[in-house]
Scaffold this motif. Sequence first.
Motif, mmCIF file in Angstrom:
data_model
loop_
_atom_site.group_PDB
_atom_site.id
_atom_site.type_symbol
_atom_site.label_atom_id
_atom_site.label_comp_id
_atom_site.label_asym_id
_atom_site.label_seq_id
_atom_site.Cartn_x
_atom_site.Cartn_y
_atom_site.Cartn_z
ATOM 1 N N LEU A 306 0.831 -1.200 0.000
ATOM 2 C CA LEU A 306 0.000 0.000 0.000
ATOM 3 C C LEU A 306 0.867 1.252 0.000
ATOM 4 C CD1 LEU A 306 -2.724 -1.041 2.603
ATOM 5 C CD2 LEU A 306 -2.584 -1.543 0.156
ATOM 6 N N PHE A 307 0.373 2.297 -0.657
ATOM 7 C CA PHE A 307 1.087 3.563 -0.762
ATOM 8 C C PHE A 307 0.279 4.641 -0.040
ATOM 9 C CE2 PHE A 307 2.587 0.983 -4.187
ATOM 10 C CZ PHE A 307 3.920 1.338 -4.379
ATOM 11 N N SER A 308 0.814 5.142 1.058
ATOM 12 C CA SER A 308 0.129 6.212 1.784
ATOM 13 C C SER A 308 1.073 6.849 2.791
ATOM 14 C CB SER A 308 -1.099 5.672 2.521
ATOM 15 O OG SER A 308 -1.697 6.682 3.298
ATOM 16 N N SER A 309 0.959 8.157 2.916
ATOM 17 C CA SER A 309 1.680 8.879 3.968
ATOM 18 C C SER A 309 0.715 9.424 5.019
ATOM 19 C CB SER A 309 2.494 10.030 3.363
ATOM 20 O OG SER A 309 3.529 9.532 2.537
ATOM 21 N N SER A 310 -0.578 9.097 4.886
ATOM 22 C CA SER A 310 -1.576 9.603 5.831
ATOM 23 C C SER A 310 -2.288 8.507 6.616
ATOM 24 C CB SER A 310 -2.626 10.445 5.082
ATOM 25 O OG SER A 310 -3.285 9.660 4.087
ATOM 26 N N PHE A 311 -2.211 7.258 6.158
ATOM 27 C CA PHE A 311 -2.928 6.171 6.825
ATOM 28 C C PHE A 311 -2.368 5.899 8.222
ATOM 29 C CE2 PHE A 311 -3.496 1.408 7.313
ATOM 30 C CZ PHE A 311 -4.839 1.479 7.639
ATOM 31 N N LEU A 312 -1.072 5.701 8.333
ATOM 32 C CA LEU A 312 -0.475 5.395 9.632
ATOM 33 C C LEU A 312 -0.642 6.540 10.635
ATOM 34 C CD1 LEU A 312 2.760 3.522 8.471
ATOM 35 C CD2 LEU A 312 0.631 2.529 9.334
ATOM 36 N N PRO A 313 -0.432 7.804 10.237
ATOM 37 C CA PRO A 313 -0.702 8.890 11.198
ATOM 38 C C PRO A 313 -2.144 8.896 11.695
ATOM 39 C CG PRO A 313 0.646 9.704 9.401
ATOM 40 C CD PRO A 313 0.231 8.308 9.023
ATOM 41 N N ALA A 314 -3.098 8.478 10.850
ATOM 42 C CA ALA A 314 -4.494 8.405 11.306
ATOM 43 C C ALA A 314 -4.652 7.344 12.393
ATOM 44 C CB ALA A 314 -5.412 8.100 10.130
ATOM 45 N N LEU A 315 -3.914 6.241 12.279
ATOM 46 C CA LEU A 315 -4.025 5.172 13.268
ATOM 47 C C LEU A 315 -3.384 5.543 14.597
ATOM 48 C CD1 LEU A 315 -3.271 2.038 11.036
ATOM 49 C CD2 LEU A 315 -5.461 3.177 11.473
ATOM 50 N N VAL A 316 -2.517 6.544 14.585
ATOM 51 C CA VAL A 316 -1.832 6.990 15.795
ATOM 52 C C VAL A 316 -2.717 7.913 16.639
ATOM 53 C CG1 VAL A 316 0.167 8.337 16.615
ATOM 54 C CG2 VAL A 316 0.442 6.699 14.764
ATOM 55 N N ARG A 317 -3.763 8.446 16.050
ATOM 56 C CA ARG A 317 -4.637 9.384 16.747
ATOM 57 C C ARG A 317 -5.204 8.768 18.038
ATOM 58 N NH1 ARG A 317 -7.642 13.410 13.267
ATOM 59 N NH2 ARG A 317 -9.289 13.064 14.829
ATOM 60 N N PRO A 318 -5.402 9.577 19.082
ATOM 61 C CA PRO A 318 -5.939 9.037 20.344
ATOM 62 C C PRO A 318 -7.378 8.560 20.250
ATOM 63 C CG PRO A 318 -5.791 11.440 20.437
ATOM 64 C CD PRO A 318 -5.072 11.011 19.187
ATOM 65 N N ASP A 319 -8.131 9.048 19.244
ATOM 66 C CA ASP A 319 -9.524 8.616 19.091
ATOM 67 C C ASP A 319 -9.678 7.494 18.072
ATOM 68 O OD1 ASP A 319 -8.818 10.164 16.949
ATOM 69 O OD2 ASP A 319 -10.549 11.510 17.042
ATOM 70 N N VAL A 320 -8.564 6.834 17.706
ATOM 71 C CA VAL A 320 -8.572 5.701 16.780
ATOM 72 C C VAL A 320 -7.911 4.513 17.467
ATOM 73 C CG1 VAL A 320 -7.732 4.800 14.574
ATOM 74 C CG2 VAL A 320 -8.504 7.179 14.730
ATOM 75 N N GLU A 321 -8.517 3.343 17.339
ATOM 76 C CA GLU A 321 -7.934 2.129 17.894
ATOM 77 C C GLU A 321 -7.864 1.056 16.830
ATOM 78 O OE1 GLU A 321 -8.439 -1.068 21.600
ATOM 79 O OE2 GLU A 321 -9.621 0.790 21.544
ATOM 80 N N VAL A 322 -6.697 0.430 16.711
ATOM 81 C CA VAL A 322 -6.517 -0.694 15.803
ATOM 82 C C VAL A 322 -6.819 -1.979 16.575
ATOM 83 C CG1 VAL A 322 -4.906 -1.965 14.339
ATOM 84 C CG2 VAL A 322 -4.777 0.539 14.466
#
Length: 526
Positions: A306-322
């Motif tokens: 996958l190609f993205s520079s925004s996906f991983l930073p979104a997963l780091v957000r405090p209101d996001v849980e993997v």
Amino acid sequence: MTALKESLPHTTGRTRPDVDVGTIVVGGGYSGIAMAVGLRQAGQDDWLLLEQASELGGVWRDNVYPGAACDVPSYLYSLSTDQRKDWDRPCPRQADIRSYLHDVARHHRLGERVRTGVSVASAAFDEETARWTVELEGGDVLTCATLVVACGQLSKPSYPAIPGRESFAGDSFHSARWDHDVPLEGRRVAVVGTGASAAQFVPPVAEQAAHLDVYQRTANWMLPRRNRPYAPWARKLIETVPGLQALRRASMWTFMESGIAAQTKVPAMRLGLRAWSTWHMKRQVRDPELRRKLLPDYAIGCKRVLFSSSFLPALVRPDVEVVVDPIERVTPTGVVVRAPDGTETERSVDVLIWGTGFKTHEFVAPIEVTATDVGGTTRRLADAWSGGAEAHLGITVAGFPSLFLLYGPNTNLGFGSIVVMIEAQVGYVLDALRKLRTSGAAALALREDVQRASTGAVQDRLRRSVWSGCDSWYRQGPDGRIVNNWPGQMVEYRRDTREVDLDEYRLLGSSGELVERSDAVAVAGR
């Protein structure tokens, strides 16, 4: 054959009954449009393109989720015959590709031969007449000499077989059928799947939702892609400097070919890709526990990178849980997961988004494709493919004369531009049509021994590729045969499809009789 007497108007609805044409193209996505452009440029007007939706565009019409875009730069993800220099950024967004495809259709006057709003129910070849009979939903019947199926590999949404999925009482939809009427602001949202689509829509969803759960079954290798708009000076250079577009296209082609080589024949090259991806992922994810969830445990390239520079930073957000615990079931109010110790927990959800990909092995479904030989024996394509789809060069299938597939089995790329492959396939079909006209034959029937040798060689090479090392949507059947990907370079596929070898086919006359090969070859070569 009775040719069309006039151009049919471009209207949505039922096609007039008893239409007989030279070629029918099924599917109005990238492949179907490219085929229609090729027919136009070859000076052929005896054809129809059938599209079940109300407009052309295929996946770029249907996938309207926020952030939808292509991973391949526009100058390689556009037809070589219809290059544009006014793209506003390297990788085109969904709306831009849809607009481009519509512009191509208008430029080549495809609308005169396009029927929208019609669905094909079945297609049957009769060797005694060397004709295809195409039946539409609703009962209308068309006939043609050549059938081109351009349904693609990534067009039919797939839902996982999770108990209770349909019991969910909140808002729910598949990413390929995005419901923009469903509000996300201030709500608890769950995304099931972390594939290529999710990598694009999760970041904008995370910005709207009060809380976002991302359910991950398998981690993905990631490479950076910022896709910033071009600066005004850069756009000016692209539009005005002679040869710059061709140079950019050639450079990207070379880069893509190196990625293909890493996946198919030079394992050592994967070390560089893995190091690049690992650096990118570690730089964007500092939390060691989250990083442990997100770093894959399989060889890079075995599944889609996958190609993205925004996906991983979104997963780091405090209101996001993997969430990596497996989903046990869906309830009317949420998702139940099972922890490694067996403990079950229900996670409350207001909106459930399925980012679970596509039915990648249904190359012609739901069309029922059959062929009946002169002895009266009928063969179903579904039966011929019961152990996994296969086709010579991904285009022709033994037992189904004058059937041509675009973006068919073993023509996908793990790294590269599918448009390059599609254009090669279009060229092959056009050469087949030319040789049919000049040979005096009515149909081309692929020899079974050719298909066995051809597909066998492809599978032998695929067993040595990175894709043989893990489970993925590239594989099908009880033996896990790889049915989607091509085992070599794009330039190699172009070479192999440059010309139809008549020695690989039986040439059928208009009553199913064999046309002498020596005579046909002599005529076709003139």
